[in-house]
Structures are given as C-alpha cells and as structure tokens.
Design a protein around this motif. Structure first.
Motif, short mmCIF file in Angstrom:
data_model
loop_
_atom_site.label_atom_id
_atom_site.label_comp_id
_atom_site.label_asym_id
_atom_site.label_seq_id
_atom_site.Cartn_x
_atom_site.Cartn_y
_atom_site.Cartn_z
N ASN A 94 -17.51 -34.77 34.47
CA ASN A 94 -18.86 -34.43 34.46
C ASN A 94 -18.97 -33.00 34.34
O ASN A 94 -18.82 -32.23 35.25
N TYR A 95 -19.80 -32.49 33.45
CA TYR A 95 -20.10 -31.08 32.92
C TYR A 95 -21.23 -30.64 33.31
O TYR A 95 -21.82 -29.52 33.10
N ILE A 96 -22.18 -31.54 34.28
CA ILE A 96 -23.34 -31.00 34.79
C ILE A 96 -23.17 -29.74 35.82
O ILE A 96 -22.38 -30.13 36.48
N GLY A 97 -23.70 -28.80 35.76
CA GLY A 97 -23.51 -27.68 36.55
C GLY A 97 -22.54 -26.58 35.87
O GLY A 97 -22.56 -25.57 36.62
N ASP A 98 -21.88 -26.96 34.89
CA ASP A 98 -21.03 -26.17 34.25
C ASP A 98 -21.82 -25.26 32.97
O ASP A 98 -22.34 -25.94 32.10
#
Length: 326
Positions: free
Chosen positions: A217-221
């Motif tokens: 999960n790349y949300i926040g990256d």
C-alpha cells in the motif's frame, strides 16, 4: 626527552596510530560527532541487507545484518538534513524498505533526531471493500509477542468503514481479526453473508505499517503521485511498465459508503485481481466506470494488487460525472 627523539628514524605503526588518535581527538573538539545507532529489530527489520545515503552525503554508515550505526560531524556551520534508505526483510520475511529522515536539529547528547512520517496507517479508517466486504460488524486485536488482547468492538450492522487507533511506536506484531458482511441482492432483498479475515501487521521505527502481505500500500509514500487523470508517477517519472486498474469505491447498490481512506492496509495474499474486479463489478478501465455516483472516488491499483491512491472523477478531464443527491 630531546635526546630520545630520533627524527631520522622510521615511524612505527604503533607510533603513527597513537599520533592519529591524538589528532582526531583535537579535531573533534571543534567538530561534534552526532550518532544514530539502532538494532534491526528496533527499526522494524528482521534483517538489514543494504543501507545507502543520498549523493554527496555528510553521513557515514556502518551496518551488519542485525545493527545500524550512522554518524556525522557538525561544526556549527551547516545543518544535516538527509534521508537514509534501509533495505532488508521485515518480521514476516518479505522484502522491506524504509526511508529514514535524519537531521541534527533539537539533538540531545549528540544524537540525531529522526523526523517522524505521517502515515495514514497509524490512525484513521480503512474501507471494507479492501477485504471484499460491504460492511463491518466487529474486530479483535491480539499482540502476538505478549499475548495482550484488546477489547472486542462491535459496530452498526452495516458500517462501511473500520476505524483504526494505534500507537505507531508499538513495534509488536498485531493480529487483527476483522468481521463483516458480504451483501448481495436476491429478489429485491439484501442478503448478508458473514466473512472473517485475520490480518497481521506491525509498525516500523517511523510509524509505517508493515503488513504480512506481498502486495503493498503506497498511500502515504510521497515518492508516488496519482494525477487526476489516473497517471501514476514515481519520483516525478510516469510509470509505464505496468497496467493500472480503477475501482469505484462506492456504488448506489447494494450498499453505499462514503469513506475513501485505505490506511496502511494492503490486499491479503488470498485475494486475486479477478476477485477484486468481480467485487467492484468492473473490468478496471476508467471508461467502464458508471457515470453516476453518490461520491465518485476511485481507487488506483496495479496488476499485482499494489495500491497507489484515490482520485476524484469530478476533477478529471475525461468526462462529466453526475452526483446523485436525495
């Protein structure tokens, strides 16, 4: 003393080492040495395999599989404000990467300050469609290292999202058992089928959720960016080597939801891309998304089920979307 000084003789290794040691101590009186030292376990790694710094870094790195040591010299004329990229394996044996941000502001006892990241996985909520459920009914937590169990929490029968509140510095593995409903419409009646999903995760040194899943999960990256048109960029360069799929998060039937947050969770390994598309009743193309939405947010994933973020179709340029209002 002068009679024993033999200036024309060769310098021995012991004499040179002694001279070098005294010289370093004199230099370091005016150049403060700033340290950062942690074990792999403290950083959220089972094992460290590689550590790199940015180009022209002021940091010096030494590490083993089980320990990391960073130091830098500071003479009062500049600030150290850099990222260190740590690679290795997580507690579940999967590849793991952490981009740790260090600076020398607010330091105490010559130690680096680590800038904490804001990661949605630390708190907030996650939409139940991530687990291929339509609603949430309950949950149970257990710390696997200590056996500590959290109080069960139940919710409304058809709650579309799961609230998350955790201390992100707590690096113990948590087993989170989520209970919900999969809903279908039969003969005009909504039918609920109970579903239970066990989910394991922990938080690394910077509060990033690390899950026991292959998908990420790349949300926040902040290295990834999803444009309003659905293009995905990595560090400013458009990603073209994979296919992306667009999933309507909410639909008028069988049950609408309004939350578009997916926290730090990723898809579990037993869920296939075909099952995800079937649940959302789409082939994953933007052109296939219905033109009418109560809240037209779309989740962007790739063929490996990695999550990149959400886009609001009302802001996109590829079509006009109509909102349904009561």
């Amino acid at each position: 003393m002068l009679e024993s000084f033999k200036s024309k003789n060769n310098v021995t290794r012991v004499q040179f080492a002694s001279f070098l040691s005294r010289t370093i101590k004199l230099i370091e009186r005016d150049h403060h040495v700033i340290h950062f030292e942690k074990t792999a376990k403290e950083l959220g790694f089972n094992e460290i395999s590689k550590v790199t710094t940015i180009e022209n870094s002021n940091l010096h790195i030494s590490y083993t599989h089980s320990k990391l040591h960073i130091y830098g010299r500071y003479d009062g004329d500049f600030l150290i404000n850099e990222e260190v990229i740590i690679e290795g394996t997580n507690f579940f044996g999967h590849p793991h990467e952490s981009r740790m941000h260090l600076n020398n502001q607010l330091m105490s006892h010559n130690e680096f300050n680590v800038i904490e990241k804001y990661i949605p996985g630390g708190h907030g909520s996650v939409h139940m469609s991530l687990f291929l459920m339509h609603s949430f009914t309950g949950e149970h937590f257990k710390r696997l290292d200590t056996g500590l169990e959290y109080v069960d929490r139940t919710s409304y029968k058809d709650d579309p999202s799961l609230s998350m509140y955790f201390q992100t510095k707590d690096t113990g593995i948590i087993e989170h058992t989520i209970t919900g409903n999969v809903m279908t419409v039969q003969n005009g009646e909504v039918m609920r089928t109970r579903k239970t999903v066990p989910y394991r995760y922990y938080y690394d040194y910077q509060g990033v959720m690390v899950t026991d899943t292959v998908a990420k999960n790349y949300i926040g990256d902040n290295r990834y960016e999803v444009t309003i048109g659905g293009d995905v960029y990595f560090e400013g360069k458009r990603i073209t080597d994979r296919r992306f799929y667009f999933l309507p998060i909410t639909r008028p039937v069988p049950f609408p939801g309004y939350n578009d947050s997916f926290a730090g969770f990723a898809y579990t390994d037993d869920i296939t891309l075909q099952q995800i598309l079937a649940f959302h009743q789409t082939d994953g193309q933007i052109s296939s998304i219905p033109k009418q939405f109560m809240y037209p947010n779309v989740l962007v994933i790739d063929g490996e089920r990695n999550i990149y973020g959400t886009i609001d179709l009302r802001d996109a340029t590829f079509g006009k979307f109509e909102e349904i209002r009561d």
